[in-house]
Design a protein around this motif. Structure first.
Motif, short mmCIF file in Angstrom:
data_model
loop_
_atom_site.label_atom_id
_atom_site.label_comp_id
_atom_site.label_asym_id
_atom_site.label_seq_id
_atom_site.Cartn_x
_atom_site.Cartn_y
_atom_site.Cartn_z
N ASP A 204 85.96 -80.51 -87.42
CA ASP A 204 85.52 -79.69 -87.31
C ASP A 204 86.49 -78.30 -86.17
OD1 ASP A 204 85.84 -80.40 -84.41
OD2 ASP A 204 83.40 -80.99 -84.64
N MET B 59 87.24 -79.07 -83.34
CA MET B 59 86.34 -78.43 -81.94
C MET B 59 87.49 -78.94 -80.60
SD MET B 59 83.10 -76.83 -81.86
CE MET B 59 84.86 -75.80 -82.98
N ASN C 15 81.77 -75.84 -79.11
CA ASN C 15 80.66 -76.48 -79.36
C ASN C 15 80.04 -74.66 -79.46
OD1 ASN C 15 78.05 -77.59 -79.47
ND2 ASN C 15 79.07 -78.17 -81.40
N VAL C 16 78.51 -74.74 -80.29
CA VAL C 16 77.46 -73.69 -80.41
C VAL C 16 76.88 -74.08 -81.11
CG1 VAL C 16 76.95 -71.24 -80.79
CG2 VAL C 16 79.10 -71.12 -80.17
N GLY D 117 74.81 -72.51 -83.68
CA GLY D 117 75.45 -71.14 -84.18
C GLY D 117 74.73 -69.49 -83.09
N GLN E 261 78.41 -73.59 -87.35
CA GLN E 261 77.45 -72.08 -86.38
C GLN E 261 79.09 -72.46 -84.70
OE1 GLN E 261 74.37 -74.26 -87.14
NE2 GLN E 261 73.54 -72.80 -87.90
N SER E 262 80.55 -72.95 -84.78
CA SER E 262 80.45 -73.18 -83.87
C SER E 262 81.37 -71.61 -83.61
CB SER E 262 81.19 -74.06 -83.09
OG SER E 262 79.95 -75.16 -82.93
N ILE F 155 84.45 -79.64 -74.91
CA ILE F 155 83.72 -80.32 -76.31
C ILE F 155 83.39 -82.25 -76.27
CG2 ILE F 155 86.33 -81.21 -77.32
CD1 ILE F 155 82.64 -80.91 -78.95
N ARG G 6 77.93 -82.11 -81.95
CA ARG G 6 78.39 -81.45 -82.13
C ARG G 6 78.67 -81.65 -83.99
NH1 ARG G 6 85.44 -84.16 -81.11
NH2 ARG G 6 85.58 -82.39 -82.78
#
Length: 672
Positions: free
Chosen positions: A446, A448, A463-464, A467, A498-499, A525, A533
């Motif tokens: 991912d 992050m 991280n969102v 989203g 979605q991040s 993170i 996550r």
């Protein structure tokens, strides 16, 4: 199978079978059927169309306009006939005819946008999707309030998920002026903007186009946003080629009609050239698009050489990645492309291709299903664009236009089988698809946290949750991103989870960037729990018209419940991929997750288990819990986690792998 020559007998038999099945006599008038269609699975597993008699009504007949506009090949005249349960010759579902009558995606939308209504007509809804917008209503309202709540969601086209700083600043301003004051990162690395009124739609689309982006291709029955890993490694040639060819495909498969310019830009060119055009000039894509190899790829349409009059049967999704990096969920795409390098690590050799993935399904309709893509094979760099055009042409000509629920490429691949599908692609391509190049195991990455770009600068993955880029009392993410973009001249890349990843951060700015994030309540993170996550959710209520229950708004609580059960069982260090959707349409890719909750009614979810922890080549499977109540979530998952803890083969056997190995019936028996 050894290529085109070896498969000629198979192709000949199939074409003879097709000739009998079709009784092909040339292009025929199209009509809208007045009978009700429902997809079904035949005894041999093929997707068929069961027809139920409906009330008698006159047939609406429109003439096949292909002869008027010079279209030689297309859905009613495939260059290479092939046997399948549908033909597209005499009956097509209504959306296909809406597109055929639309004057290349202009009408009736152009007329509807000129009137004073706060909504657009039913036919315009279908055309508007191709321009990147969905009409919505606020489903939390009732009566007159709901009737006055029409609004429009806009989805941007941003190949590779790249969002230059000036574009983010423009979207930030637009969302405050004309939207709900927030943005949403999608699972296909794009931004959505919610709450735009019809009267403001043109101003918003025009502003987005003039900053160097657009919404054309965000939705609709065309190729949608093309995905890549959300990284910036300018010295890693595999990732560089991955992004370059992603941008190229976004341009190659774009609609060529002038509808977007005519409707939203008053016929004038946008002020800025699309920013993804910067490194694809060497391909001469206008020439590539119109090149005719004589095998039926080119429709002959003077404006849309690849799409023709009615574009594709349904949406079409493409992703690129490099060996080992499966952060894009490669196997859920219509076409997935894996960069293959020569041994020197500097020279592009070609691409492995997967085909036929897709998530959408309908509850209790067994003819609709989630599907992981199959390995099609390898194509050399020199043949890549023509091979991609061939796959698109196969779907254009042979995809199911009779039953919309069965229109995606995955149903064509499933119906024909990957070997026959490959042969059909080879007929259009004129060359054999080579065997799949061996790859290392996939990993779900991912990106992050902090990473070096290799050019002296840094990337930072943030991280969102689901989203949503917004400001709350605790977390002011939207404001913080604007501060960072303005202060440090940063760009960002949206991720498939979605991040987002901020890129081109100077090492000297690392501490101040991090402190700015913390001042706005944003966690680094290492402060984000692993379940959160690895979780994503679709928007669902209150704006999605398909939602049966909540998704995004309950995902944080679902994550908290899952974490609580893990802690109770002494499994706090375990984690898994989890996803939630408000309906079975699959926008958050739930069927690839290790554990997923798929909306099936008010506060109710169908439980899915067994997806790969690395999203590699298989879907999960549904349990018999079709309407698991939200309040029962913890009691439902506790025995599953207990079985996983006590019966896994190794301490690191993932939840999805465990459920897949022991089987869903075994898990359900343990839950009794």
């Amino acid at each position: 199978r050894t290529g085109c020559a070896a498969s000629r007998n198979v192709r000949t038999i199939a074409m003879l079978t097709a000739a009998v099945a079709f009784a092909w006599t040339g292009p025929a008038p199209l009509r809208v059927s007045t009978r009700r269609h429902r997809p079904a699975v035949m005894d041999d597993g093929l997707v068929a169309d069961v027809v139920e008699d409906g009330p008698p009504a006159p047939l609406e007949v429109i003439q096949d306009m292909s002869t008027d506009i010079g279209q030689k090949f297309g859905p009613t005249a495939p260059a290479h006939p092939w046997a399948k349960p549908w033909t597209n010759l005499y009956e097509q579902e209504a959306v296909q005819l809406v597109k055929a009558r639309s004057q290349l995606l202009k009408q009736p939308l152009k007329d509807d946008m000129a009137n004073d209504e706060i909504f657009v007509s039913k036919d315009s809804i279908h055309i508007l999707k191709h321009h990147g917008s969905y009409m919505q209503q606020d489903r939390s309202l009732k009566g007159k309030d709901k009737a006055q709540s029409y609004q429009f969601m806009l989805r941007l086209k941003v190949p590779c998920g790249e969002i230059p700083g000036p574009l983010y600043a423009e979207l930030d301003d637009i969302s405050n002026k004309w939207g709900h004051g927030d943005l949403r990162a999608t699972t296909r690395q794009a931004f959505q903007l919610h709450g735009v009124l019809k009267s403001n739609l043109k101003d918003v689309i025009q502003a987005i186009a003039n900053i160097g982006s657009n919404t054309y291709g965000g939705c609709g029955d065309i190729s949608r946003n093309v995905m890549t890993p959300p990284v910036h490694f300018p010295n890693n040639k595999a990732y560089v080629y991955c992004q370059q060819y992603s941008r190229a495909m976004a341009d190659l498969f774009k609609p060529m009609t002038d509808a977007f310019v005519e409707l939203w830009l008053d016929g004038e060119k946008a002020h800025s050239v699309e920013y993804w055009q910067r490194d694809i000039g060497e391909f001469d894509l206008d020439k590539v698009r119109s090149h005719d190899n004589g095998n039926g790829i080119i429709t002959g349409h003077p404006v849309e050489p690849l799409y023709g009059l009615t574009y594709l049967p349904k949406k079409f999704k493409i992703a690129f990645t490099v060996p080992g990096d499966n952060g894009v969920d490669l196997y859920i795409n219509d076409i997935g492309c894996v960069v293959i390098m020569e041994p020197d690590g500097e020279t592009l050799k070609g691409f492995n291709l997967v085909v036929g993935g897709g998530m959408g399904r309908t509850h209790k309709k067994e003819a609709t299903f989630a599907r992981a893509a199959d390995h099609l094979g390898f194509v050399k760099k020199a043949d890549f664009f023509e091979a991609m055009k061939a796959i698109l042409a196969v779907q254009r000509d042979h995809g199911n236009r009779e039953v919309r629920a069965s229109a995606r490429l995955k149903y064509l691949v499933h119906t024909l089988g990957i070997d026959s599908f490959r042969t059909l692609v080879e007929d259009y391509h004129g060359k054999a698809i080579e065997p799949w190049a061996p790859l290392p195991p996939w990993k779900y990455l991912d990106w992050m946290g902090w990473h070096e770009q290799g050019d002296g600068k840094l990337m930072l993955g943030i991280n969102v949750v689901s989203g949503r880029i917004s400001d709350t009392a605790e977390v002011r993410l939207k404001t913080c991103l604007r501060v960072l973009v303005d202060r440090y001249d940063l760009d960002m890349i949206l991720t498939a989870s979605q991040s987002l990843v901020l890129r081109n951060i100077a090492p000297a700015d690392r501490m101040t960037v991090e402190s700015t994030l913390k001042e706005h309540g944003i966690k680094m993170i290492d402060e984000v729990d692993a379940i959160t996550r690895k979780s994503i959710a679709c928007p669902a209520f209150p704006l999605c018209g398909l939602a049966m229950t909540e998704a995004e708004r309950v995902q944080p609580d679902i994550n908290a419940k899952l974490n609580a059960v893990l802690r109770k069982l002494g499994m706090a260090n375990d984690d898994f991929v989890t996803r939630t959707t408000g309906c079975p349409n699959g926008c958050a890719r739930p069927y690839m997750a290790e554990i997923a909750f798929v909306g099936s009614g008010p506060n109710a979810y169908q439980l899915w288990l067994g997806g790969s922890p690395d999203q590699a080549g298989r879907t999960g499977q549904p349990t018999s819990l079709f309407k698991m109540k939200y309040d029962d979530l913890e009691d439902t998952v506790e025995p599953i986690f207990t079985m996983w803890k006590t019966q896994r083969l190794t301490a690191d056997e993932a939840l999805g792998d465990f459920c897949h190995r022991v089987s869903i019936p075994a898990v359900e028996k343990y839950m009794e």
